[in-house]
Every structure is written in C-alpha cells, then in structure tokens.
Write an enzyme that holds these catalytic residues in place. Structure first.
Site, PDB file in Angstrom:
ATOM      1  N   ASP A 228      36.302 -20.618  13.018  1.00 18.79           N
ATOM      2  CA  ASP A 228      36.823 -20.334  14.348  1.00 18.79           C
ATOM      3  C   ASP A 228      35.849 -20.734  15.439  1.00 18.79           C
ATOM      4  O   ASP A 228      36.270 -21.079  16.562  1.00 18.79           O
ATOM      5  CB  ASP A 228      37.155 -18.847  14.486  1.00 18.79           C
ATOM      6  CG  ASP A 228      38.442 -18.471  13.760  1.00 18.79           C
ATOM      7  OD1 ASP A 228      39.021 -19.352  13.092  1.00 18.79           O
ATOM      8  OD2 ASP A 228      38.861 -17.302  13.853  1.00 18.79           O
TER       9      ASP A 228
ATOM     10  N   LYS B  99      41.956 -11.327   1.709  1.00 20.41           N
ATOM     11  CA  LYS B  99      41.666  -9.888   1.726  1.00 20.41           C
ATOM     12  C   LYS B  99      40.998  -9.548   3.052  1.00 20.41           C
ATOM     13  O   LYS B  99      39.878  -9.953   3.316  1.00 20.41           O
ATOM     14  CB  LYS B  99      40.765  -9.471   0.573  1.00 20.41           C
ATOM     15  CG  LYS B  99      40.418  -7.985   0.613  1.00 20.41           C
ATOM     16  CD  LYS B  99      39.509  -7.595  -0.535  1.00 20.41           C
ATOM     17  CE  LYS B  99      39.147  -6.116  -0.429  1.00 20.41           C
ATOM     18  NZ  LYS B  99      38.283  -5.831   0.717  1.00 20.41           N
TER      19      LYS B  99
ATOM     20  N   SER C 229      37.189 -11.774   0.894  1.00 19.19           N
ATOM     21  CA  SER C 229      36.544 -10.683   1.593  1.00 19.19           C
ATOM     22  C   SER C 229      35.335 -11.140   2.398  1.00 19.19           C
ATOM     23  O   SER C 229      35.493 -11.821   3.396  1.00 19.19           O
ATOM     24  CB  SER C 229      36.167  -9.594   0.582  1.00 19.19           C
ATOM     25  OG  SER C 229      35.959  -8.372   1.227  1.00 19.19           O
TER      26      SER C 229
END
Length: 437
Positions: free
Chosen positions: A332, A346, A321
């Site tokens: 990224d 999640k 999460s």
C-alpha cells in the site's frame, strides 16, 4: 495485553508458533470463603473453566460473541461437575467451538508449553535440524545451527543419526527424534552417528538454550546485479534482530536490491511484523487495528528504515496474518513489488493468556486493516505480479528445497526479472535508492 497475529487451522498445533507473548492471569476471586474451602476451589477444575470464560467475556472481538449467549454458556459450564482436568479441558474447547472462530482456542499444558517455546524462538536442545533421507529412509542431519552445541561438537550435514540415548532411530520420524533430543539445558544426550568417511561414532553433547533461526539470507549474483535474498520463516521473538542482521550484512556486501520471501510464513508476533516493517519503510502507515468497542489504533513507520533499495516480496496462499500485515504495508505504501500467489486472508489479531494450571487460551481481540483501509479477511492480498505455481512446480520445490530462491524457482525468477525491468532499469532511480547510512 499480549497481541499476536497468527494463521493457524484448528488442528494445526505444530507451528502454533511464533505468535504471541504470554501473560499469567487469575480472574476468579472468592475472598469470603474459608481457607479450606478456598483450597478446595483452587484445586477444582471449575476454576480453569471460569478463567477461560472470563478471558473471552472481557476480550473477545465480537461483543455479541457471534450471537452466542455467553452468559448462559457460563451457567452451563459451572453447573457441571468435573472429575478431572481433562473433562474441564473438553468443556472449554466445546464452549469455544460455539463461537465459530478457529483462532480462539484452548491449549492443554503440553500444547501451551510447545507454543511458548515456538513463539519465543528458542528451545532447549543441541541445535540440529534433521530430515529423513529420501533414498535411504534414514534420519540424517540437514544442518547444525551455527554456534550450537551440535556445531561445536563437530556434527556435520549428512551425518546419519542411528540412535538417541541408546534408542534406535530406525523408522523414527523427525518429530519423534527431535522430541528425544530436546530436554533440560545442561543435561547431556548420547548420540550414535555414521559418517561416510568415518563410520559409526558416539557423541555425548550437553543441551543448551538455542535461538532458532527464522531468517535465512543469501547474496545472489543475477547478471550484473547483486540481489539480497532473505527468507523469513515466521515472526518469532528473535525475527526482528535476525532480520536486522541480515539486511545489514547484505548491505555490506553491496547488494543492488532485495527479495524478501514470505511464502509459507504462517504469521507470528504482531510486534515483530511492525518492527520488521519499520526496517523497510521510513514513513507511512503499517496497519490499523480495531477492537470490539470500535476503538482503532494506527501504527506507523518511524523514520528507522535500514535501506530504501528496491524490494520485491514473494507471497503465496500460506503467507498469513503477520506476513499479510508486512506485505500490506509494503504494497500500500508502494515500497515493494509483491510477486506470487494470493495470500491466505487472515485479518484477525489474537492474545494468548496462560491459565492457572499451565494450560492456555488464545482469543481473538481485534480486526486489522491494511494502510489503504482494505479488509483482507478471507480474501487475502492479490500480488502486483501474479505467478501461481502448478502442482508439479510445487512438488518439485518441495522435494528440492535448496532450489527455493534460485532461477529454478519461477516466483523468485519473476521477482528478479520484475526488479530488473523496473527499479534496476533506471540508473537515476537506483542512484537515489542507496542504503541509509
């Protein structure tokens, strides 16, 4: 709206943590009723049932309610007579279970109070961590929290806890002992302890509101380099301020790189993951959320990074999460090398609301995507450097937690070696990666 991003199995109440802010809300209005009838209705368990239904009806991320006829569910709920709140609680939980979403869940007042304490990052107690000694099977102080009542009273790591308010702790679990120690701030608790060089002694300590540590930071000397090792346990309301202090303290000690350990971190408050991401990133997207209407919101870094020194992030299958939001943002944007095992997967955001009797409900309100648009739901994030621990290695570190984040920890070792072979191997790059002043 209070948003959270938390990984919790349906039965996993212990660390419902650190996950969300609370808001009180009453959604049932009956202005035409007489005063006595209104009072009766307010006392009816049906009010709690309808409050919970209304929250899901308005906010749940899937407008089809996972193909459940939610209007029919309301009729069924309100057609029943409830002789107790417990019956109403069971009915709410059963209705939410039909959504087949383990993160949309009901909490009774005790569970909801525990959740609020955990996510606030505070509790009322004396500030001591306990463990059961593996050799003696005796409750023992693992450490007192710095500046806590226990710390100021002179309690030390290794002290054996023999009794709490006159009740023997023999055979008592850590959870049971902690529950006895916690209580109203200002109220005293009487402890009987034993120390090797002192024998048995009594301490009477006044409870206080304690800020729980969730960030643990250490300077590691690894060959010719100083590594700032930071372990983040969860994303409570104090996680951001503690992380800020940790980064700045390690910078002052002249670190060359950082290792951020998110292993075992089940998540927490969404805004905490955003604030902490911004401490490591000056620019770039952090996360994009999408609600049930398809409305998207992209949250970005804002030129407030505390450092641009080389960074490695450690993750495992229990990193979930909010941990995955932070990891996805750093990965990224090529801000960090991610090392370890694939994360939990999640990609949902919850909001937690209190009901009028002190119970509460968590409801999934949005889906999130990493900056590259990746949906990690049930897939997780694959590290740049995959290092899975064997069951024997996991057991060894579980039994020797003091060795986590040392060279006897294979994932930490690989993170340091990777930093050495990449960012720290290039003096020109290292010179350009100096802390922001």
């Amino acid at each position: 709206m209070n948003q959270l991003s938390c990984h919790r199995h349906p039965h996993y109440i212990r660390r419902l943590t650190g996950i969300l802010l609370m808001s009180a809300m009453t959604v049932l209005a009956v202005p035409s009723l007489q005063r006595s009838a209104l009072a009766d209705l307010r006392d009816s368990p049906k009010v709690i049932v309808d409050e919970a239904w209304q929250i899901v009806n308005r906010d749940y991320v899937d407008g089809t309610f996972n193909r459940v006829d939610w209007q029919a569910t309301r009729q069924q709920l309100l057609s029943r007579d409830y002789t107790s709140k417990e019956q109403a609680y069971e009915a709410i939980a059963a209705a939410l279970a039909t959504l087949d979403d383990p993160y949309t869940r009901f909490m009774d007042p005790e569970q909801f109070s525990a959740l609020r304490s955990q996510t606030s990052g505070e509790l009322s107690g004396i500030g001591v961590r306990l463990k059961v000694d593996r050799q003696t099977n005796i409750l023992t102080v693992a450490e007192p929290i710095e500046d806590s009542p226990a710390f100021k009273a002179g309690i030390q790591a290794g002290d054996q806890l023999l009794a709490i308010d006159g009740k023997s702790t023999e055979g008592m679990s850590v959870e049971s002992a902690s529950k006895l120690i916690r209580g109203e701030a200002g109220k005293p608790v009487q402890l009987r302890l034993r120390r090797a060089n002192r024998g048995e002694f009594e301490l009477r300590i006044d409870r206080a509101q304690i800020e729980l540590p969730t960030v643990y930071a250490y300077l590691r000397k690894e060959g010719n380099h100083n590594i700032g090792y930071i372990r983040l346990a969860d994303f409570s309301s104090h996680a951001s301020s503690q992380m800020r202090r940790a980064i700045n303290n390690l910078k002052r000690q002249g670190v060359d790189a950082f290792v951020l350990d998110l292993r075992g971190n089940p998540g927490g408050l969404l805004y905490a993951s955003i604030e902490i991401s911004r401490m490591w990133m000056n620019s770039g997207a952090i996360v994009r959320t999408v609600d049930r209407g398809g409305k998207g919101e992209e949250i970005r870094a804002n030129q407030t990074a505390l450092t641009d020194l080389p960074l490695a992030v450690l993750v495992d299958g229990n990193s979930a999460s909010s941990s995955e939001i932070l990891t996805g943002a750093l990965k990224d944007n090529r801000r960090a090398i991610v090392v370890g095992s694939k994360t939990f997967g999640k990609a949902l955001v919850q909001s937690v609301r209190s009901l009028s009797d002190g119970s509460g409900i968590a409801v999934t309100i949005a889906h999130y995507y990493t900056p590259n648009g990746t949906d990690i739901s049930k897939k997780g994030i694959t590290p740049d450097v995959l290092v899975d621990l064997s069951s024997e290695q996991q057991q060894f570190l579980g039994q020797n937690p003091e060795l986590i984040g040392t060279w006897q920890d294979p994932q930490y070792l690989r993170a340091v070696m990777t930093l050495r072979a990449t960012a720290l191997a290039n003096p020109a790059q290292q010179a350009n990666n100096q802390p922001n002043r």
